[in-house]
Design an enzyme around this catalytic site. Structure first.
Site, PDB file in Angstrom:
ATOM      1  N   HIS A 130      32.010  70.111  70.639  1.00 42.81           N
ATOM      2  CA  HIS A 130      31.175  69.700  69.511  1.00 42.81           C
ATOM      3  C   HIS A 130      31.947  69.732  68.192  1.00 42.81           C
ATOM      4  O   HIS A 130      32.591  70.728  67.866  1.00 42.81           O
ATOM      5  CB  HIS A 130      29.970  70.644  69.415  1.00 42.81           C
ATOM      6  CG  HIS A 130      29.194  70.514  68.139  1.00 42.81           C
ATOM      7  ND1 HIS A 130      29.278  71.440  67.115  1.00 42.81           N
ATOM      8  CD2 HIS A 130      28.313  69.570  67.714  1.00 42.81           C
ATOM      9  CE1 HIS A 130      28.500  71.078  66.124  1.00 42.81           C
ATOM     10  NE2 HIS A 130      27.897  69.951  66.459  1.00 42.81           N
ATOM     11  N   LYS A 145      15.642  67.942  63.415  1.00 42.27           N
ATOM     12  CA  LYS A 145      15.200  69.226  62.874  1.00 42.27           C
ATOM     13  C   LYS A 145      14.663  69.078  61.457  1.00 42.27           C
ATOM     14  O   LYS A 145      13.820  69.867  61.024  1.00 42.27           O
ATOM     15  CB  LYS A 145      16.353  70.230  62.913  1.00 42.27           C
ATOM     16  CG  LYS A 145      16.829  70.574  64.326  1.00 42.27           C
ATOM     17  CD  LYS A 145      17.859  71.687  64.330  1.00 42.27           C
ATOM     18  CE  LYS A 145      19.158  71.308  63.645  1.00 42.27           C
ATOM     19  NZ  LYS A 145      19.890  70.243  64.373  1.00 42.27           N
ATOM     20  N   LYS A 183      26.957  75.003  58.681  1.00 43.60           N
ATOM     21  CA  LYS A 183      26.070  73.990  58.122  1.00 43.60           C
ATOM     22  C   LYS A 183      24.815  74.698  57.622  1.00 43.60           C
ATOM     23  O   LYS A 183      24.152  75.384  58.368  1.00 43.60           O
ATOM     24  CB  LYS A 183      25.721  72.943  59.183  1.00 43.60           C
ATOM     25  CG  LYS A 183      26.950  72.186  59.695  1.00 43.60           C
ATOM     26  CD  LYS A 183      26.579  71.225  60.814  1.00 43.60           C
ATOM     27  CE  LYS A 183      27.804  70.470  61.312  1.00 43.60           C
ATOM     28  NZ  LYS A 183      27.480  69.558  62.435  1.00 43.60           N
ATOM     29  N   ARG A 184      24.521  74.506  56.337  1.00 44.34           N
ATOM     30  CA  ARG A 184      23.448  75.222  55.663  1.00 44.34           C
ATOM     31  C   ARG A 184      23.834  76.698  55.494  1.00 44.34           C
ATOM     32  O   ARG A 184      24.941  76.993  55.112  1.00 44.34           O
ATOM     33  CB  ARG A 184      22.126  75.006  56.382  1.00 44.34           C
ATOM     34  CG  ARG A 184      21.751  73.512  56.486  1.00 44.34           C
ATOM     35  CD  ARG A 184      20.476  73.293  57.276  1.00 44.34           C
ATOM     36  NE  ARG A 184      20.092  71.892  57.278  1.00 44.34           N
ATOM     37  CZ  ARG A 184      20.512  71.000  58.168  1.00 44.34           C
ATOM     38  NH1 ARG A 184      21.331  71.366  59.146  1.00 44.34           N
ATOM     39  NH2 ARG A 184      20.119  69.742  58.097  1.00 44.34           N
ATOM     40  N   LYS A 201      20.994  59.753  67.173  1.00 44.78           N
ATOM     41  CA  LYS A 201      20.034  60.841  67.153  1.00 44.78           C
ATOM     42  C   LYS A 201      18.646  60.336  67.540  1.00 44.78           C
ATOM     43  O   LYS A 201      18.243  59.226  67.182  1.00 44.78           O
ATOM     44  CB  LYS A 201      19.965  61.464  65.762  1.00 44.78           C
ATOM     45  CG  LYS A 201      21.285  62.059  65.289  1.00 44.78           C
ATOM     46  CD  LYS A 201      21.650  63.313  66.049  1.00 44.78           C
ATOM     47  CE  LYS A 201      22.892  63.955  65.468  1.00 44.78           C
ATOM     48  NZ  LYS A 201      23.179  65.279  66.050  1.00 44.78           N
ATOM     49  N   GLU A 259      26.387  73.381  72.189  1.00 41.64           N
ATOM     50  CA  GLU A 259      27.003  73.456  70.864  1.00 41.64           C
ATOM     51  C   GLU A 259      26.475  74.595  70.007  1.00 41.64           C
ATOM     52  O   GLU A 259      27.185  75.110  69.143  1.00 41.64           O
ATOM     53  CB  GLU A 259      26.819  72.145  70.108  1.00 41.64           C
ATOM     54  CG  GLU A 259      25.391  71.866  69.691  1.00 41.64           C
ATOM     55  CD  GLU A 259      25.244  70.584  68.889  1.00 41.64           C
ATOM     56  OE1 GLU A 259      24.896  70.672  67.698  1.00 41.64           O
ATOM     57  OE2 GLU A 259      25.484  69.504  69.456  1.00 41.64           O
TER      58      GLU A 259
END
Length: 375
Positions: A308, A28, A62-63, A177, A258
């Protein structure tokens, strides 16, 4: 209604920001959808009862989103005071309806998750049992795989070193990844890791939703030769039909879930046949109470389970799932807690400590941005 003599006396909330040593990038970031991740926002809930029982739970973001989770939890936390802490399912519904106008998924229920997990932790501690045992464990350890060593910001030479280190630590599998703009680079990366590990080590890949349907089909066919345990999030998380088509067309299992934020969203994914491996996240879907509802549905459909992130919580939930699951190893959260999970022979061992089995560290206190306590 039968009630116990105990009541919730106090709820403490903490907004904690865990810094990451290295900015983290997945597909991403490489495709311009997000910036590298430098920290994780945590919402911790600590609940104390009149009889002195305690429990701790957490949600995370996250973020963006952490301040919103914390703000919503502050609004609803007082609704627990005076309640029987054993009535967890009823209390989940009460907290959900307190904020129903902003939805029954996403940020609102993620705020509930920290409180719900704390109540389950308290209940297990009160019973002097690990949470897995309270829920009814099927096993005392769970297969585990490492993710944190295979991010795209990591050069391939370091990925190979990280994979070796994970196996030497006793971790059973490795996930890397993929999802780069150049699919040839992805295939070269997978080939290098498979040749390094050999054919016997479980290997997974995660595209983080970055392919469209044609690209996912082409990559899925190209990846078949590497004997992967699964291909994770090849498509947008809500493209259930696309995931179902891939699952039907490929020998390699498809894993996803997730990013979904409620049991209802997972139910749609299951109904569409979009996952061979379901990957729910308890803090994201509202806590342990909804996770158990989802696990019952997934078990009925004979789906594989690989929760997750948040291994400290998910180890217990995976141990209570009827089919042999996987749990994801991330060492990122370890600085937040005093305890460490034991890994041996490819498996993560359920701790004998009561409850979830964690206590907050001094470093977690140092990273705390805000605190709140009910009157």
């Amino acid at each position: 209604m039968m009630t116990s003599a105990d009541r919730v006396a106090r709820v403490r909330l903490s907004s904690v920001y865990l810094p990451l040593d290295t900015p983290v990038s997945d597909a991403k970031v490489l495709t311009g959808r997000q910036r590298p991740m430098t920290e994780i926002a945590f919402l911790f809930a600590e609940i104390t009862s009149e009889q002195g029982h305690e429990g701790i739970g957490f949600a995370y973001s996250k973020r963006a989103g952490g301040p919103g989770q914390y703000a919503h939890a502050k609004e609803i936390a007082n609704d627990l005071v005076g309640e029987d802490p054993n009535d967890i399912a009823r209390l989940w519904d009460k907290l959900c309806w307190a904020g129903a106008s902003v939805g029954r998924s996403g940020l609102a229920t993620q705020a509930i998750a920290a409180l719900d997990i704390a109540l389950w932790d308290m209940k297990a501690r009160r019973a002097a049992l690990p949470l897995a045992k309270l829920l009814g464990a099927h096993r005392d350890s769970v297969r585990c795989y490492n993710t944190s060593g295979g991010f795209l910001h990591t050069p391939i030479e370091q990925v190979l070193e990280n994979a070796t280190a994970a196996l030497e630590r006793g971790i059973g599998g490795v996930k890397i990844k993929v999802g780069q703009p150049d699919t040839r680079a992805d295939l070269a990366r997978v080939r290098a890791v498979r040749e390094h590990l050999g054919d016997h080590v479980p290997l997974m890949v995660d595209a983080n939703q970055q392919w469209d349907r044609p690209a996912a089909a082409r990559m899925g066919r190209a990846l078949e030769e590497y004997g992967l345990v699964w291909i994770e999030e090849p498509l947008d998380a809500y493209d259930h039909a696309g995931h179902a088509a891939l699952a039907a067309a490929l020998d390699t299992p498809i894993a996803t879930g997730e990013m979904l934020t409620s049991v209802a969203e997972h139910a749609e994914l299951i109904r569409a046949g979009g996952a061979d491996v379901l990957q729910p996240d308890a803090p994201r879907i509202g806590g342990i109470t909804p996770f158990l509802r989802l696990a019952a549905l997934a078990g009925h459909e004979r789906l594989q389970l690989a929760p997750h992130f948040a291994m400290e919580i998910h180890l217990h939930l995976a141990a209570a799932y009827p089919l042999e699951p996987w749990v994801e190893h991330f060492e990122w959260l370890e600085p937040l807690f005093e305890e460490r999970l034991e890994i041996r022979d490819g498996r993560m061992l359920v701790p004998e400590r009561p409850g979830i089995g964690v206590t907050l560290s001094e470093r977690a206190a140092a990273w705390t941005a805000e605190r709140f306590e009910t009157p």
